[in-house]
Scaffold this motif. Structure first.
Motif, mmCIF file in Angstrom:
data_model
loop_
_atom_site.group_PDB
_atom_site.id
_atom_site.type_symbol
_atom_site.label_atom_id
_atom_site.label_comp_id
_atom_site.label_asym_id
_atom_site.label_seq_id
_atom_site.Cartn_x
_atom_site.Cartn_y
_atom_site.Cartn_z
ATOM 1 N N ASN A 1 0.834 -1.199 0.000
ATOM 2 C CA ASN A 1 0.000 0.000 0.000
ATOM 3 C C ASN A 1 0.867 1.247 0.000
ATOM 4 O O ASN A 1 1.934 1.283 0.632
ATOM 5 C CB ASN A 1 -0.905 0.037 1.230
ATOM 6 N N ILE A 2 0.411 2.278 -0.706
ATOM 7 C CA ILE A 2 1.024 3.595 -0.570
ATOM 8 C C ILE A 2 0.219 4.391 0.456
ATOM 9 O O ILE A 2 -0.984 4.171 0.621
ATOM 10 C CB ILE A 2 1.097 4.337 -1.920
ATOM 11 N N THR A 3 0.883 5.298 1.142
ATOM 12 C CA THR A 3 0.276 6.069 2.225
ATOM 13 C C THR A 3 0.537 7.553 1.974
ATOM 14 O O THR A 3 1.284 7.912 1.043
ATOM 15 C CB THR A 3 0.889 5.665 3.578
ATOM 16 N N PRO A 4 -0.033 8.442 2.806
ATOM 17 C CA PRO A 4 0.247 9.873 2.621
ATOM 18 C C PRO A 4 1.730 10.227 2.644
ATOM 19 O O PRO A 4 2.128 11.251 2.082
ATOM 20 C CB PRO A 4 -0.506 10.515 3.798
ATOM 21 N N GLU A 5 2.568 9.377 3.253
ATOM 22 C CA GLU A 5 4.014 9.632 3.252
ATOM 23 C C GLU A 5 4.611 9.484 1.850
ATOM 24 O O GLU A 5 5.745 9.897 1.607
ATOM 25 C CB GLU A 5 4.717 8.671 4.215
ATOM 26 N N ASN A 6 3.849 8.876 0.937
ATOM 27 C CA ASN A 6 4.295 8.716 -0.451
ATOM 28 C C ASN A 6 3.852 9.866 -1.350
ATOM 29 O O ASN A 6 4.020 9.787 -2.568
ATOM 30 C CB ASN A 6 3.740 7.428 -1.062
ATOM 31 N N LEU A 7 3.309 10.933 -0.777
ATOM 32 C CA LEU A 7 2.650 11.936 -1.618
ATOM 33 C C LEU A 7 3.134 13.366 -1.401
ATOM 34 O O LEU A 7 3.429 13.795 -0.281
ATOM 35 C CB LEU A 7 1.145 11.904 -1.358
ATOM 36 N N PHE A 8 3.182 14.060 -2.535
ATOM 37 C CA PHE A 8 3.312 15.520 -2.568
ATOM 38 C C PHE A 8 2.129 16.038 -3.362
ATOM 39 O O PHE A 8 1.798 15.503 -4.428
ATOM 40 C CB PHE A 8 4.617 15.924 -3.265
ATOM 41 N N VAL A 9 1.438 17.056 -2.859
ATOM 42 C CA VAL A 9 0.366 17.685 -3.631
ATOM 43 C C VAL A 9 0.757 19.130 -3.923
ATOM 44 O O VAL A 9 1.340 19.816 -3.078
ATOM 45 C CB VAL A 9 -1.008 17.623 -2.915
ATOM 46 N N GLY A 10 0.442 19.558 -5.150
ATOM 47 C CA GLY A 10 0.855 20.885 -5.562
ATOM 48 C C GLY A 10 -0.148 21.556 -6.464
ATOM 49 O O GLY A 10 -1.242 21.037 -6.723
ATOM 50 N N VAL A 11 0.234 22.704 -6.966
ATOM 51 C CA VAL A 11 -0.619 23.503 -7.844
ATOM 52 C C VAL A 11 -0.520 22.901 -9.245
ATOM 53 O O VAL A 11 0.324 23.284 -10.055
ATOM 54 C CB VAL A 11 -0.177 24.979 -7.833
ATOM 55 N N PHE B 1 3.149 10.918 -6.637
ATOM 56 C CA PHE B 1 3.340 9.719 -5.825
ATOM 57 C C PHE B 1 4.803 9.304 -5.952
ATOM 58 O O PHE B 1 5.335 9.208 -7.067
ATOM 59 C CB PHE B 1 2.455 8.577 -6.327
ATOM 60 N N THR B 2 5.452 9.014 -4.833
ATOM 61 C CA THR B 2 6.856 8.638 -4.897
ATOM 62 C C THR B 2 7.283 7.991 -3.584
ATOM 63 O O THR B 2 6.458 7.761 -2.695
ATOM 64 C CB THR B 2 7.729 9.865 -5.235
#
Length: 429
Positions: free
Chosen positions: A100-110, A263-264
């Protein structure tokens, strides 16, 4: 009293790579929209945002959208954990990994554009490092590279209509004398303007490169129009140097809120989150995006996506029957199609394609995108799939416009031949 002359000189004060930039232009800049134009140029979702009708109705109470308007005097959440969890829940399909991927795998941007730029600033030293791109592809990779004074290495896609990545060419570039300066490889899947998916096995070969120390960035802006299970977002749990970018601008119909995600691996996500402005995502943007990712919003997105796929099939069936339309030159995994425009000799032609593009917009109020100058796209227009009504009007207008352009070219050629004959006979006009 006259002031002293300032020694300020913009040309010598500003950075040369910034002075060389041109402002962003879209196909709509040259044509006035009176509200009746059909906009099939920017790959937007013509069916609207993926929000429940209880929200989009004109009678809706603002309370239905879960936006605390009285709270707008406060800065937004800088971490966006709830929004990130919704994005992870959407992409944890287990089609490519049991992890599973979690919020620690995410960057959100413009939009995805912020992630494109942030990755360059994370990994590339200005004036020294490079990125690798595969034309034809999304133009913001090269624009962001120019802004950051990063050079480009180009390895074109394989020929149409497959437009796959040139694995051998990319691996060669990543093994060469300057490989250590290539920090990022940007790959678009489905491609823009190609509409073709990149094979998972091809991507794996790049990720498994024996010596290259860099990051593979997979841009999946149009992934929700591809077959189920196509997204590789969850695959970042398996690869420490993979970034998968997505956006809510396309299938979710939320181009106006500018929300993108990368996602990374947790370590790369941490770098991106440390780099970003503290409050890069506004409270209204976060609330609207979250609503679209809840069950009711997902149902709207899926319904609109199916309508677009129906109209995509319709264009694939009807367009080849229009005189002057040539081959489809890309894939069918997006909400747009890349198609050749033929001259009166039935050959792909940039001049004819450009005339058709201009006349559609100027005289018929139908705006598409001319792509003939890009690698492998000679004589091509890119056409966004619109609503049923829009597709009906587009099919009618393009048929008439191509006839008009062919007729005009015939008249011009006839006049030129007549002038040549007069000149040969000693007749001076």
């Amino acid at each position: 009293m006259a002031s002293k002359k300032s020694p300020f000189n913009l040309q010598t004060c500003a950075r040369p790579n910034i002075l060389a930039l041109e402002p962003y232009r879209c196909a709509r800049d040259d044509y006035k929209d009176d509200g009746t134009n059909i906009l099939l140029d920017a790959n937007e979702n013509a069916y609207g945002p993926s929000l429940p009708t209880s929200i989009t109705s004109t009678n809706t109470s603002t309370k239905d959208l879960s936006i605390d308007f009285l709270g707008l005097n406060r800065y937004p959440d800088p971490h966006q954990h709830e929004l990130k969890q919704l994005l992870c829940s959407l992409r944890n399909t287990h089609a490519h990994t049991p992890k599973n991927i979690t919020p620690e795998n995410l960057f959100v941007g413009v939009g995805s554009d912020e992630a494109i730029d942030a990755l360059l600033r994370c990994f590339c030293v200005p004036g020294k490092d490079k990125i690798l791109v595969c034309p034809p592809t999304y133009g913001m990779y090269s624009v962001s590279a120019q802004v950051n004074d990063i050079r480009l290495v180009r390895v074109p896609l394989l020929s149409a209509p497959g437009f796959g990545i040139d694995v051998r060419g990319i691996k060669s570039a990543l093994s060469g004398s300057e490989a250590s300066n290539i920090k990022l490889v940007y790959i678009c899947s489905p491609g823009n303007p190609t509409g073709s998916l990149i094979a998972k096995e091809d991507l794996k070969e790049i990720l498994e490169h024996e010596t290259w120390n860099g990051v593979v960035v997979l841009d999946e802006a149009y992934i929700d129009f591809a077959p189920e299970g196509s997204s590789l977002a969850e695959w970042v749990a398996e690869w420490p140097n993979l970034v998968v970018m997505q956006t809510l601008s396309k299938a979710f119909g939320l181009a106006g809120i500018r929300l993108g995600a990368a996602f990374t691996s947790p370590r790369i996500a941490s770098l991106l989150n440390n780099l970003k402005a503290p409050y890069n995502i506004s409270s209204p943007t976060s609330a609207i995006a979250s609503q679209a990712l809840l069950e009711n919003g997902l149902q709207v997105m899926q319904g609109n996506r199916e309508k677009i796929i129906v109209q995509r099939k319709r264009l694939l069936n009807k367009l080849p029957k229009v005189g002057g339309i040539g081959r489809f030159r890309g894939g069918e995994a997006s909400n747009f199609l890349l198609v050749e425009i033929l001259d009166k000799e039935r050959k792909p032609d940039n001049v004819t394609a450009l005339k058709v593009y201009e006349k559609l917009a100027e005289n018929r109020g139908v705006v598409v995108r001319f792509r003939g100058k890009e690698h492998g796209c000679f004589g091509c227009l890119r056409i966004t799939v619109g609503t049923e009504t829009e597709v009906t009007r587009f099919l009618k207008e393009i048929q008439e416009v191509i006839k008009e352009v062919h007729h005009s070219d015939t008249q011009v050629n006839g006049a030129l031949e007549e002038d040549k004959e007069k000149e040969a006979n000693g007749v001076v006009a």
